[in-house]
Design a protein around this motif. Structure first.
Motif, mmCIF file in Angstrom:
data_model
loop_
_atom_site.group_PDB
_atom_site.id
_atom_site.type_symbol
_atom_site.label_atom_id
_atom_site.label_comp_id
_atom_site.label_asym_id
_atom_site.label_seq_id
_atom_site.Cartn_x
_atom_site.Cartn_y
_atom_site.Cartn_z
ATOM 1 N N ARG A 131 0.830 -1.208 0.000
ATOM 2 C CA ARG A 131 0.000 0.000 0.000
ATOM 3 C C ARG A 131 0.861 1.252 0.000
ATOM 4 O O ARG A 131 0.581 2.219 -0.720
ATOM 5 N N GLN A 132 1.917 1.249 0.788
ATOM 6 C CA GLN A 132 2.818 2.397 0.812
ATOM 7 C C GLN A 132 3.545 2.555 -0.519
ATOM 8 O O GLN A 132 3.708 3.663 -1.038
ATOM 9 N N LEU A 133 3.972 1.448 -1.071
ATOM 10 C CA LEU A 133 4.745 1.452 -2.318
ATOM 11 C C LEU A 133 3.961 2.055 -3.474
ATOM 12 O O LEU A 133 4.501 2.799 -4.292
ATOM 13 N N ALA A 134 2.657 1.734 -3.565
ATOM 14 C CA ALA A 134 1.852 2.096 -4.734
ATOM 15 C C ALA A 134 0.817 3.164 -4.433
ATOM 16 O O ALA A 134 -0.141 3.320 -5.192
ATOM 17 N N ALA A 135 1.022 3.925 -3.370
ATOM 18 C CA ALA A 135 0.000 4.860 -2.894
ATOM 19 C C ALA A 135 -0.457 5.845 -3.952
ATOM 20 O O ALA A 135 -1.635 6.222 -3.997
ATOM 21 N N ASN A 136 0.434 6.268 -4.827
ATOM 22 C CA ASN A 136 0.098 7.309 -5.802
ATOM 23 C C ASN A 136 -0.181 6.757 -7.195
ATOM 24 O O ASN A 136 -0.263 7.517 -8.164
ATOM 25 N N SER A 137 -0.365 5.457 -7.315
ATOM 26 C CA SER A 137 -0.626 4.839 -8.608
ATOM 27 C C SER A 137 -2.111 4.895 -8.953
ATOM 28 O O SER A 137 -2.968 5.004 -8.068
ATOM 29 N N ILE A 138 -2.435 4.795 -10.237
ATOM 30 C CA ILE A 138 -3.832 4.814 -10.679
ATOM 31 C C ILE A 138 -4.566 3.566 -10.198
ATOM 32 O O ILE A 138 -5.686 3.639 -9.710
ATOM 33 N N ASN A 139 -3.940 2.411 -10.342
ATOM 34 C CA ASN A 139 -4.500 1.152 -9.848
ATOM 35 C C ASN A 139 -3.542 0.600 -8.793
ATOM 36 O O ASN A 139 -2.756 -0.309 -9.063
ATOM 37 N N PRO A 140 -3.594 1.143 -7.580
ATOM 38 C CA PRO A 140 -2.521 0.863 -6.622
ATOM 39 C C PRO A 140 -2.370 -0.588 -6.222
ATOM 40 O O PRO A 140 -1.244 -1.084 -6.088
ATOM 41 N N GLU A 141 -3.476 -1.314 -6.026
ATOM 42 C CA GLU A 141 -3.312 -2.703 -5.584
ATOM 43 C C GLU A 141 -2.708 -3.556 -6.695
ATOM 44 O O GLU A 141 -1.893 -4.444 -6.441
ATOM 45 N N GLN A 142 -3.052 -3.253 -7.959
ATOM 46 C CA GLN A 142 -2.474 -4.019 -9.061
ATOM 47 C C GLN A 142 -1.003 -3.670 -9.264
ATOM 48 O O GLN A 142 -0.187 -4.538 -9.574
ATOM 49 N N THR A 143 -0.659 -2.401 -9.073
ATOM 50 C CA THR A 143 0.739 -2.002 -9.148
ATOM 51 C C THR A 143 1.549 -2.715 -8.076
ATOM 52 O O THR A 143 2.644 -3.231 -8.334
ATOM 53 N N ALA A 144 1.003 -2.759 -6.863
ATOM 54 C CA ALA A 144 1.702 -3.439 -5.768
ATOM 55 C C ALA A 144 1.804 -4.943 -6.013
ATOM 56 O O ALA A 144 2.833 -5.559 -5.706
ATOM 57 N N ILE A 145 0.757 -5.547 -6.566
ATOM 58 C CA ILE A 145 0.811 -6.969 -6.892
ATOM 59 C C ILE A 145 1.919 -7.237 -7.908
ATOM 60 O O ILE A 145 2.709 -8.181 -7.763
ATOM 61 N N ARG A 146 1.980 -6.400 -8.952
ATOM 62 C CA ARG A 146 3.025 -6.588 -9.972
ATOM 63 C C ARG A 146 4.415 -6.503 -9.346
ATOM 64 O O ARG A 146 5.300 -7.294 -9.671
ATOM 65 N N TRP A 147 4.613 -5.530 -8.464
ATOM 66 C CA TRP A 147 5.940 -5.341 -7.877
ATOM 67 C C TRP A 147 6.286 -6.496 -6.943
ATOM 68 O O TRP A 147 7.354 -7.096 -7.055
ATOM 69 N N LEU A 148 5.385 -6.818 -6.034
ATOM 70 C CA LEU A 148 5.684 -7.855 -5.048
ATOM 71 C C LEU A 148 5.917 -9.215 -5.707
ATOM 72 O O LEU A 148 6.799 -9.975 -5.293
ATOM 73 N N THR A 149 5.142 -9.524 -6.745
ATOM 74 C CA THR A 149 5.289 -10.845 -7.371
ATOM 75 C C THR A 149 6.458 -10.916 -8.349
ATOM 76 O O THR A 149 6.702 -11.974 -8.937
ATOM 77 N N SER A 150 7.171 -9.828 -8.505
ATOM 78 C CA SER A 150 8.394 -9.863 -9.312
ATOM 79 C C SER A 150 9.628 -10.123 -8.447
ATOM 80 O O SER A 150 10.741 -10.164 -8.970
ATOM 81 N N HIS A 151 9.409 -10.309 -7.137
ATOM 82 C CA HIS A 151 10.520 -10.528 -6.210
ATOM 83 C C HIS A 151 10.214 -11.715 -5.297
ATOM 84 O O HIS A 151 9.060 -11.957 -4.945
ATOM 85 N N PRO A 152 11.277 -12.458 -4.880
ATOM 86 C CA PRO A 152 11.068 -13.517 -3.891
ATOM 87 C C PRO A 152 10.520 -12.918 -2.593
ATOM 88 O O PRO A 152 10.835 -11.767 -2.268
ATOM 89 N N ARG A 156 6.889 -16.774 -7.558
ATOM 90 C CA ARG A 156 6.254 -17.970 -8.126
ATOM 91 C C ARG A 156 4.830 -18.149 -7.603
ATOM 92 O O ARG A 156 4.252 -19.233 -7.729
ATOM 93 N N LEU A 157 4.274 -17.092 -7.059
ATOM 94 C CA LEU A 157 2.957 -17.190 -6.422
ATOM 95 C C LEU A 157 1.819 -17.231 -7.424
ATOM 96 O O LEU A 157 0.830 -17.947 -7.234
ATOM 97 N N LEU A 158 1.918 -16.462 -8.513
ATOM 98 C CA LEU A 158 0.784 -16.288 -9.406
ATOM 99 C C LEU A 158 0.558 -17.516 -10.284
ATOM 100 O O LEU A 158 1.482 -18.084 -10.866
ATOM 101 N N ASP A 159 -0.714 -17.892 -10.375
ATOM 102 C CA ASP A 159 -1.184 -18.959 -11.265
ATOM 103 C C ASP A 159 -1.953 -18.251 -12.379
ATOM 104 O O ASP A 159 -3.134 -17.964 -12.258
ATOM 105 N N ILE A 160 -1.260 -17.917 -13.469
ATOM 106 C CA ILE A 160 -1.829 -17.094 -14.526
ATOM 107 C C ILE A 160 -2.711 -17.945 -15.437
ATOM 108 O O ILE A 160 -2.263 -18.947 -15.992
ATOM 109 N N ARG A 161 -3.971 -17.535 -15.594
ATOM 110 C CA ARG A 161 -4.930 -18.243 -16.440
ATOM 111 C C ARG A 161 -5.241 -17.414 -17.692
ATOM 112 O O ARG A 161 -5.135 -16.181 -17.682
ATOM 113 N N ALA A 162 -5.671 -18.088 -18.741
ATOM 114 C CA ALA A 162 -6.153 -17.399 -19.932
ATOM 115 C C ALA A 162 -7.388 -16.578 -19.559
ATOM 116 O O ALA A 162 -8.226 -17.031 -18.773
#
Length: 209
Positions: A131-152, A156-162
């Motif tokens: 929340r702190q990281l993405a506070a000023n983003s347009i879609n803050p929770e999605q921005t934070a999800i992208r950032w957190l899931t790019s790091h250990p 390997r958390l996301l199960d990406i579906r079509a």
């Protein structure tokens, strides 16, 4: 359900949940009954909450955390602008966090979340540091999800579906290369309408439901 460790917590039925603010009430009046039908079809618990508009996105993350911490083995999150158009399709099974991606990356409007230690840690981190990281983003929770899931340890958390398996978009509503691969068709599980004006959402939902 293949949902992993629930930490010994006690609420055993999967849950279908959403929350929304007053500005989404008209849309939710059409979509939330479809969430209820999904829950009834698969013997899942259902809850829809109204929350203040300010901070509604983080109320969403807090609600997911609450349901994981209460021991629900699987949490299905549906945004209020997402309608379940085929509740008879079996809900996606996952051992982590199942969602889809569009042109902007992971979309958090429709998620199936298995209750594991890692997913509980992830939503804890998302609600605080994320929340702190993405506070000023347009879609803050999605921005934070992208950032957190790019790091250990969450890389390997996301199960990406079509997209059309659980998060179809209205044909012609989104103009980007490859958008047609996600176009909603009759029989699809969910029709999601992110980023549209409510008047347009209501028009589409009244046509479909």
């Amino acid at each position: 359900m293949g949902c992993g460790d629930t930490g010994g917590l006690g609420e055993v039925n999967p849950a279908v949940i959403t929350c929304y603010s007053e500005n989404m009430a008209e849309v939710a009046a059409l979509t939330v009954p479809t969430h209820e039908r999904l829950a009834a079809t698969w013997s899942m618990h259902h809850e829809a909450r109204t929350v203040p508009q300010e901070g509604a996105i983080w109320a969403k993350i807090a609600m997911i955390r609450e349901y994981l911490e209460r021991g629900r083995p699987l949490v299905c999150w549906l945004d209020a602008d997402a309608a379940v158009t085929n509740p008879n399709k079996r809900e996606p099974r996952t051992s982590s966090l199942a969602l889809t991606c569009d042109v902007h990356g992971p979309n958090a409007g429709v998620m199936f979340i298995a209750n594991t230690l890692l997913t509980r840690q992830f939503f804890f981190a998302l609600s605080g540091y994320g929340r702190q990281l993405a506070a000023n983003s347009i879609n803050p929770e999605q921005t934070a999800i992208r950032w957190l899931t790019s790091h250990p340890p969450y890389d390997r958390l996301l199960d990406i579906r079509a997209q059309r398996t659980m998060n179809s978009y209205w044909p012609g509503a989104y103009d980007y290369p490859g958008a047609e691969a996600a176009h909603w068709e009759k029989g699809d599980f969910v029709l999601h309408l992110p980023g549209l004006q409510n008047e347009r959402r209501l028009e589409i939902l009244q046509q479909v439901l």
